[in-house]
Write a protein that holds these residues in place. Structure first.
Motif, PDB file in Angstrom:
ATOM      1  N   MET A   1     -24.907  -9.973  37.088  1.00  0.00           N
ATOM      2  CA  MET A   1     -25.486 -11.205  37.602  1.00  0.00           C
ATOM      3  C   MET A   1     -26.980 -11.023  37.884  1.00  0.00           C
ATOM      4  O   MET A   1     -27.786 -11.824  37.459  1.00  0.00           O
ATOM      5  CB  MET A   1     -24.719 -11.612  38.868  1.00  0.00           C
ATOM      6  N   ILE A   2     -27.314  -9.953  38.615  1.00  0.00           N
ATOM      7  CA  ILE A   2     -28.719  -9.699  38.932  1.00  0.00           C
ATOM      8  C   ILE A   2     -29.513  -9.409  37.664  1.00  0.00           C
ATOM      9  O   ILE A   2     -30.644  -9.882  37.529  1.00  0.00           O
ATOM     10  CB  ILE A   2     -28.835  -8.509  39.924  1.00  0.00           C
ATOM     11  N   SER A   3     -28.931  -8.656  36.734  1.00  0.00           N
ATOM     12  CA  SER A   3     -29.650  -8.340  35.500  1.00  0.00           C
ATOM     13  C   SER A   3     -29.893  -9.603  34.671  1.00  0.00           C
ATOM     14  O   SER A   3     -30.914  -9.711  33.987  1.00  0.00           O
ATOM     15  CB  SER A   3     -28.886  -7.305  34.682  1.00  0.00           C
ATOM     16  N   THR A   4     -28.991 -10.563  34.732  1.00  0.00           N
ATOM     17  CA  THR A   4     -29.177 -11.825  34.025  1.00  0.00           C
ATOM     18  C   THR A   4     -30.337 -12.606  34.615  1.00  0.00           C
ATOM     19  O   THR A   4     -31.158 -13.171  33.884  1.00  0.00           O
ATOM     20  CB  THR A   4     -27.894 -12.673  34.091  1.00  0.00           C
ATOM     21  N   ILE A   5     -30.431 -12.618  35.927  1.00  0.00           N
ATOM     22  CA  ILE A   5     -31.523 -13.328  36.598  1.00  0.00           C
ATOM     23  C   ILE A   5     -32.857 -12.659  36.299  1.00  0.00           C
ATOM     24  O   ILE A   5     -33.841 -13.335  35.982  1.00  0.00           O
ATOM     25  CB  ILE A   5     -31.262 -13.402  38.116  1.00  0.00           C
ATOM     26  N   ILE A   6     -32.881 -11.342  36.358  1.00  0.00           N
ATOM     27  CA  ILE A   6     -34.115 -10.610  36.050  1.00  0.00           C
ATOM     28  C   ILE A   6     -34.503 -10.828  34.593  1.00  0.00           C
ATOM     29  O   ILE A   6     -35.679 -11.028  34.277  1.00  0.00           O
ATOM     30  CB  ILE A   6     -33.948  -9.112  36.375  1.00  0.00           C
ATOM     31  N   GLY A   7     -33.526 -10.826  33.695  1.00  0.00           N
ATOM     32  CA  GLY A   7     -33.803 -11.097  32.284  1.00  0.00           C
ATOM     33  C   GLY A   7     -34.355 -12.489  32.054  1.00  0.00           C
ATOM     34  O   GLY A   7     -35.263 -12.685  31.246  1.00  0.00           O
ATOM     35  N   ALA A   8     -33.810 -13.474  32.780  1.00  0.00           N
ATOM     36  CA  ALA A   8     -34.309 -14.848  32.658  1.00  0.00           C
ATOM     37  C   ALA A   8     -35.740 -14.954  33.168  1.00  0.00           C
ATOM     38  O   ALA A   8     -36.565 -15.667  32.587  1.00  0.00           O
ATOM     39  CB  ALA A   8     -33.409 -15.802  33.424  1.00  0.00           C
ATOM     40  N   ILE A   9     -36.055 -14.250  34.249  1.00  0.00           N
ATOM     41  CA  ILE A   9     -37.414 -14.277  34.795  1.00  0.00           C
ATOM     42  C   ILE A   9     -38.392 -13.627  33.819  1.00  0.00           C
ATOM     43  O   ILE A   9     -39.458 -14.183  33.525  1.00  0.00           O
ATOM     44  CB  ILE A   9     -37.459 -13.592  36.176  1.00  0.00           C
ATOM     45  N   ILE A  10     -38.028 -12.478  33.281  1.00  0.00           N
ATOM     46  CA  ILE A  10     -38.908 -11.794  32.326  1.00  0.00           C
ATOM     47  C   ILE A  10     -39.053 -12.619  31.050  1.00  0.00           C
ATOM     48  O   ILE A  10     -40.168 -12.789  30.533  1.00  0.00           O
ATOM     49  CB  ILE A  10     -38.378 -10.381  32.024  1.00  0.00           C
ATOM     50  N   GLY A  11     -37.938 -13.157  30.547  1.00  0.00           N
ATOM     51  CA  GLY A  11     -38.003 -14.009  29.365  1.00  0.00           C
ATOM     52  C   GLY A  11     -38.835 -15.262  29.608  1.00  0.00           C
ATOM     53  O   GLY A  11     -39.614 -15.684  28.758  1.00  0.00           O
ATOM     54  N   GLY A  12     -38.679 -15.860  30.793  1.00  0.00           N
ATOM     55  CA  GLY A  12     -39.462 -17.038  31.153  1.00  0.00           C
ATOM     56  C   GLY A  12     -40.945 -16.735  31.233  1.00  0.00           C
ATOM     57  O   GLY A  12     -41.778 -17.545  30.820  1.00  0.00           O
ATOM     58  N   LEU A  13     -41.280 -15.568  31.747  1.00  0.00           N
ATOM     59  CA  LEU A  13     -42.685 -15.163  31.817  1.00  0.00           C
ATOM     60  C   LEU A  13     -43.268 -15.011  30.421  1.00  0.00           C
ATOM     61  O   LEU A  13     -44.373 -15.495  30.139  1.00  0.00           O
ATOM     62  CB  LEU A  13     -42.817 -13.864  32.604  1.00  0.00           C
ATOM     63  N   ILE A  14     -42.514 -14.377  29.542  1.00  0.00           N
ATOM     64  CA  ILE A  14     -42.996 -14.173  28.173  1.00  0.00           C
ATOM     65  C   ILE A  14     -43.118 -15.506  27.436  1.00  0.00           C
ATOM     66  O   ILE A  14     -44.151 -15.796  26.824  1.00  0.00           O
ATOM     67  CB  ILE A  14     -42.057 -13.210  27.411  1.00  0.00           C
ATOM     68  N   ILE A  15     -42.077 -16.337  27.504  1.00  0.00           N
ATOM     69  CA  ILE A  15     -42.108 -17.647  26.832  1.00  0.00           C
ATOM     70  C   ILE A  15     -43.228 -18.515  27.409  1.00  0.00           C
ATOM     71  O   ILE A  15     -43.979 -19.150  26.672  1.00  0.00           O
ATOM     72  CB  ILE A  15     -40.749 -18.367  26.975  1.00  0.00           C
ATOM     73  N   GLY A  16     -43.338 -18.553  28.742  1.00  0.00           N
ATOM     74  CA  GLY A  16     -44.382 -19.358  29.382  1.00  0.00           C
ATOM     75  C   GLY A  16     -45.778 -18.882  29.027  1.00  0.00           C
ATOM     76  O   GLY A  16     -46.674 -19.681  28.763  1.00  0.00           O
ATOM     77  N   ALA A  17     -45.977 -17.560  29.008  1.00  0.00           N
ATOM     78  CA  ALA A  17     -47.290 -17.011  28.656  1.00  0.00           C
ATOM     79  C   ALA A  17     -47.645 -17.333  27.212  1.00  0.00           C
ATOM     80  O   ALA A  17     -48.788 -17.709  26.913  1.00  0.00           O
ATOM     81  CB  ALA A  17     -47.306 -15.509  28.895  1.00  0.00           C
TER      82      ALA A  17
END
Length: 89
Positions: free
Chosen positions: A1-17
């Protein structure tokens, strides 16, 4: 669960950037808003691509949903700028 949230945050940062990089000018939004819009763009873009019948038969990196996520995140960043009245230079 935590790894999914961290993955979404990192993916969101990359996509947003990446979405901010393809937009002309400077967007005056925070990193947090970039991450949130990147996550939303990734989710909506991937959902749209799969609704249109995309199937990654060969496996590997799914470039089409990734590019769609960048496009949707860029549209969300522009919409956010228009909604908040922040000018893009």
């Amino acid at each position: 669960m935590i790894s999914t949230i961290i993955g979404a945050i990192i993916g969101g940062l990359i996509i947003g950037a990446l979405a901010r990089l393809v937009l002309p000018g400077k967007q005056s939004i925070s990193i947090l808003v970039t991450i949130i819009l990147g996550i939303l763009g990734s989710l909506v873009g991937s959902w749209l691509v799969y609704q249109l019948g995309y199937d990654n038969e060969n496996g590997g990196f799914e470039i089409i949903p990734f590019l769609a996520g960048i496009a949707v995140a860029a549209a969300l960043i522009v919409g956010y700028g228009m909604a908040t009245g922040r000018k893009q230079v």
